[in-house]
Design an enzyme around this catalytic site. Structure first.
Site, PDB file in Angstrom:
ATOM      1  N   CYS A 179       2.973   3.111   9.256  1.00 19.53           N
ATOM      2  CA  CYS A 179       2.119   3.157  10.442  1.00 19.53           C
ATOM      3  C   CYS A 179       2.951   3.103  11.717  1.00 19.53           C
ATOM      4  O   CYS A 179       4.121   2.736  11.700  1.00 19.53           O
ATOM      5  CB  CYS A 179       1.153   1.968  10.467  1.00 19.53           C
ATOM      6  SG  CYS A 179       0.105   1.809   9.020  1.00 19.53           S
ATOM      7  N   THR A 220       0.811  -1.228   0.000  1.00 21.32           N
ATOM      8  CA  THR A 220       0.000   0.000   0.000  1.00 21.32           C
ATOM      9  C   THR A 220       0.837   1.267   0.000  1.00 21.32           C
ATOM     10  O   THR A 220       0.300   2.355  -0.192  1.00 21.32           O
ATOM     11  CB  THR A 220      -0.922   0.025   1.233  1.00 21.32           C
ATOM     12  OG1 THR A 220      -0.109   0.018   2.425  1.00 21.32           O
ATOM     13  CG2 THR A 220      -1.857  -1.167   1.244  1.00 21.32           C
ATOM     14  N   ARG A 234       3.745   7.045   2.579  1.00 20.98           N
ATOM     15  CA  ARG A 234       2.965   8.148   3.140  1.00 20.98           C
ATOM     16  C   ARG A 234       2.347   7.722   4.469  1.00 20.98           C
ATOM     17  O   ARG A 234       2.179   6.536   4.748  1.00 20.98           O
ATOM     18  CB  ARG A 234       1.883   8.614   2.174  1.00 20.98           C
ATOM     19  CG  ARG A 234       0.816   7.577   1.871  1.00 20.98           C
ATOM     20  CD  ARG A 234      -0.292   8.171   1.003  1.00 20.98           C
ATOM     21  NE  ARG A 234      -1.298   7.181   0.645  1.00 20.98           N
ATOM     22  CZ  ARG A 234      -2.304   6.813   1.423  1.00 20.98           C
ATOM     23  NH1 ARG A 234      -2.413   7.337   2.637  1.00 20.98           N
ATOM     24  NH2 ARG A 234      -3.179   5.916   1.012  1.00 20.98           N
ATOM     25  N   CYS A 246      -3.899   5.770  11.988  1.00 25.33           N
ATOM     26  CA  CYS A 246      -3.112   5.821  13.227  1.00 25.33           C
ATOM     27  C   CYS A 246      -2.255   7.076  13.348  1.00 25.33           C
ATOM     28  O   CYS A 246      -1.696   7.332  14.404  1.00 25.33           O
ATOM     29  CB  CYS A 246      -2.236   4.575  13.361  1.00 25.33           C
ATOM     30  SG  CYS A 246      -0.863   4.484  12.179  1.00 25.33           S
ATOM     31  N   CYS A 264      -0.145   6.868   7.446  1.00 20.68           N
ATOM     32  CA  CYS A 264      -1.460   6.240   7.589  1.00 20.68           C
ATOM     33  C   CYS A 264      -2.467   7.265   8.123  1.00 20.68           C
ATOM     34  O   CYS A 264      -2.167   8.008   9.061  1.00 20.68           O
ATOM     35  CB  CYS A 264      -1.361   5.054   8.544  1.00 20.68           C
ATOM     36  SG  CYS A 264      -2.945   4.284   8.953  1.00 20.68           S
ATOM     37  N   ASP A 278      20.832  15.040  49.090  1.00 19.83           N
ATOM     38  CA  ASP A 278      19.552  15.718  49.292  1.00 19.83           C
ATOM     39  C   ASP A 278      18.906  15.249  50.588  1.00 19.83           C
ATOM     40  O   ASP A 278      18.860  14.049  50.885  1.00 19.83           O
ATOM     41  CB  ASP A 278      18.627  15.418  48.112  1.00 19.83           C
ATOM     42  CG  ASP A 278      17.284  16.100  48.238  1.00 19.83           C
ATOM     43  OD1 ASP A 278      17.195  17.290  47.894  1.00 19.83           O
ATOM     44  OD2 ASP A 278      16.324  15.435  48.679  1.00 19.83           O
ATOM     45  N   CYS A 304      -1.155   0.580  15.260  1.00 22.62           N
ATOM     46  CA  CYS A 304      -2.198   0.933  14.296  1.00 22.62           C
ATOM     47  C   CYS A 304      -3.400  -0.006  14.455  1.00 22.62           C
ATOM     48  O   CYS A 304      -3.229  -1.233  14.521  1.00 22.62           O
ATOM     49  CB  CYS A 304      -1.654   0.855  12.875  1.00 22.62           C
ATOM     50  SG  CYS A 304      -2.849   1.378  11.611  1.00 22.62           S
TER      51      CYS A 304
END
Length: 490
Positions: A34, A30, A63, A68, A65, A440, A38
Site C-alpha cells: 500500500c 495479506t 500485489r 489505495c 492494494c 535576472d 491507504c
C-alpha cells in the site's frame, strides 16, 4: 526513508499523504502493498515491512492494494532533487528508455556497464532496471485498460510488453485481477463518456500546489500554434518517439486532469512522464517551503501562496532555443520570434479541439535555418545557429538524464551564453532545483523591494541558506512583480 521503521510506522498510522511515493508498506499477512495514506485500518506493526519502490514490493511477491492503488502514487521527489547516476537512471526509466533501448541502452546513456547499473539500483531501490521497468509497464497497462477501448493485444504492446502472455501474467500478479476484470471493474465506476481516441487520467501530486505561477507562466509564454490556454486548460503539442500527441492539463483541487490524444499509444508512458516533469508534480513542497520560510524576508511570500512549483518544459532542446530567442527582449517579442520559427520549420498537426497547428521544430529541422531571415541582432543569430548545430549533431545533450554541472560547463562555452541563459536552462530544461538567477531583472527588483542584497554576488551569498531549493526561491521572488506569469489567465 524506508530503512527508518519508526518514522514509516508513524506515517502509516497517521495516513500522511505527504509520504506517498517516498516508500511503500507491504503487509506480511495479506501479501498486499500500500501507499502510506491507504484509507484502510493500518496493519499491526509486526506485520509491516517497508520497501523503497513498487517494483521491490512486486519482486518480493506482494500485489497492489485495490483500495489505495499505490501504483498511482506521485514519484519520489529524490529523483528530481539529485544528479547522481541512480536518480538519472530513474528519470530515464520513467521516460520508457528500457522499453525502447533495453538495459544496455540505459547503461550506455549513463556511462556504466549494465552490471554496474544493476548493482547500484538494487542497493538503493531493492530492484533492478528490468523490475522497475516492469512495474511501470504494469501501471501503463492498467491506465490503457481502464481508460480506453483498445483490444487487450494492443494494450499489451502499447504498454511495452513483449508478448500477450507476459502481459496477462504480469497484470494478474501485480493487481490480482485479469485484464478483462480490470476493465469490467472500471466500467462500473461512474465517469463521463470517453472521447474516442482520447485518454483521460488524473496526475497526482503532493499538496499544496499553487497553480497560479505554474500555469500562469506556461500560458503567458505560450508559443502560438504549439501551446494555448483554452477553457481553463493548458494545451500543447508533443513530439514523441512513435508519433505525436496533444495534451490538455487542467488544475484541480487534488490532482491535475490530463487529456491525451496520441497518434500511437506506445507513447503513453513517455507522454505522462513529460507532463509530470513539465508541472514539477513529484516535488515535495512541504520540505521546500519549510526551508525557504526560515528566511524572514522570504517567509511572507511563502505563507501568502505556498506550494509553488518550477514550470519546466517537455523538451530540453525546445526550451534552449526559446531561451536564446528570449534574451534581452519582452515576453511578447520572444513568443513572436518562436512563432515564426514554428510556422516556417515546424511539422503541421491536426487539432480538432482547438487552435494548435504545429509541433515545435526539432534541432535537425532548424539545421538549414537561414540566419539572415531572422529578425534578430547578428550576434544572437550566431548564438542560435551555434546552439542548433550542437543540439543537432549530438555534441550537446539537454535531457532529463544529463549531468547538471557538466552541461552548464558546455553551455557557457557557446557564443552569447551568459549566466542567465545557462541557469534558466538548468532550472527549466534540466530540472536542477538549485538553479539560481541573480542577474535576472525581476529577481533584482524583488530583492531591492524586500530588502535583500541587490547585486548578483551579494544576493548569491545570501541565497546560500536557500540551497538546494533556490529555483523555488526564484518562483517566490518573481511574485513581487505584477507580471502575467504570476496569474492564471481569466
Amino acid at each position: 526513508m524506508y530503512t527508518d521503521t519508526e518514522r514509516c510506522v508513524r506515517a502509516v498510522q497517521s495516513k500522511d499523504a505527504r509520504f506517498d511515493g517516498w516508500f511503500f508498506t507491504a503487509v506480511l499477512t495479506t501479501r498486499i502493498y500500500c501507499r502510506p495514506s491507504c484509507p484502510v485500518v493500518p496493519p499491526k506493526v509486526e506485520n509491516m515491512t517497508f520497501y523503497p519502490s513498487a517494483a521491490a514490493c512486486q519482486q518480493a511477491g506482494f500485489r497492489a492494494c485495490k483500495r489505495c492503488r499505490p501504483d498511482t502514487s506521485p514519484g519520489s521527489p529524490e529523483w528530481n532533487a539529485r544528479a547522481d547516476s541512480v536518480a538519472r537512471a530513474m528519470r530515464l526509466i520513467g521516460d520508457g528508455v528500457v522499453d525502447r533501448e533495453g538495459v544496455p541502452g540505459l547503461a550506455a546513456r549513463l556511462g556504466y556497464s549494465a552490471r554496474q547499473l544493476e548493482r547500484q539500483l538494487l542497493a538503493e531501490l531493492g530492484a533492478g532496471p528490468l523490475a522497475l521497468a516492469r512495474a511501470q509497464r504494469a501501471q501503463t497497462a492498467r491506465l490503457l485498460i481502464e481508460t480506453t477501448e483498445l483490444p487487450m493485444a494492443d494494450v499489451a504492446f502499447a504498454a511495452g510488453f513483449s508478448s500477450i502472455r507476459t502481459f496477462n501474467d504480469t497484470v494478474r500478479e501485480v493487481f490480482a485481477l485479469a485484464p478483462s476484470e480490470l476493465r469490467t471493474r472500471a466500467a462500473r465506476s461512474a465517469k463521463p463518456p470517453a472521447t474516442p481516441g482520447v485518454i483521460t487520467l488524473r496526475l497526482p501530486y503532493r499538496a499544496p500546489l499553487n497553480p497560479s505561477n505554474l500555469f500562469g507562466h506556461l500560458a503567458a509564454t505560450a508559443v502560438p500554434g504549439v501551446e494555448e490556454w483554452r477553457d481553463g486548460a493548458y494545451r500543447r503539442t508533443l513530439t514523441l518517439p512513435y508519433g505525436h500527441g496533444i495534451v490538455a492539463l487542467t488544475p484541480r483541487p487534488d490532482h491535475i486532469a490530463c487529456r491525451l490524444s496520441l497518434t500511437d499509444p506506445r507513447d503513453l508512458t513517455l507522454a505522462i512522464s513529460r507532463c509530470r516533469w513539465l508541472l514539477d508534480l513529484d516535488a515535495d513542497p512541504v520540505a521546500v517551503d519549510d526551508q525557504l520560510r526560515a528566511d524572514p524576508l522570504l517567509a511572507p511570500l511563502v505563507d501568502k501562496a505556498p506550494g509553488r512549483r518550477v514550470p519546466r518544459t517537455v523538451d530540453g532542446a525546445e526550451f534552449a532555443v526559446r531561451a536564446v530567442l528570449g534574451q534581452q527582449v519582452s515576453t511578447a517579442a520572444a513568443r513572436t520570434h518562436a512563432a515564426r520559427l514554428v510556422t516556417a520549420h515546424g511539422v503541421p498537426v491536426d487539432d480538432p479541439e482547438g487552435g494548435l497547428t504545429h509541433l515545435f521544430p526539432a534541432p535537425e529541422a532548424l539545421g538549414g535555418l537561414d540566419p539572415e531571415q531572422l529578425a534578430l541582432p547578428r550576434s544572437r543569430r550566431t548564438t542560435l545557429t551555434t546552439l542548433v548545430g550542437a543540439l543537432a549533431d549530438g555534441s550537446l545533450q539537454l535531457g532529463t538524464d544529463t549531468d547538471w554541472e557538466r552541461t552548464r560547463a558546455e553551455l557557457i562555452t557557446l557564443p552569447g551564453f551568459g549566466p542567465w541563459t545557462v541557469e534558466v536552462i538548468a532550472m527549466r530544461a534540466l530540472g536542477d532545483p538549485d538553479a539560481f538567477l541573480p542577474t535576472d531583472l525581476g529577481i533584482r527588483r524583488a530583492a531591492e523591494e524586500l530588502g535583500l542584497p541587490s547585486t548578483p554576488a551579494a544576493l548569491t551569498a545570501r541565497a546560500a541558506a536557500w540551497r538546494p531549493w533556490r529555483a523555488y526561491a526564484v518562483q517566490y521572488l518573481w511574485t513581487v512583480d505584477d507580471h502575467p506569469i504570476n496569474h492564471l489567465p481569466v
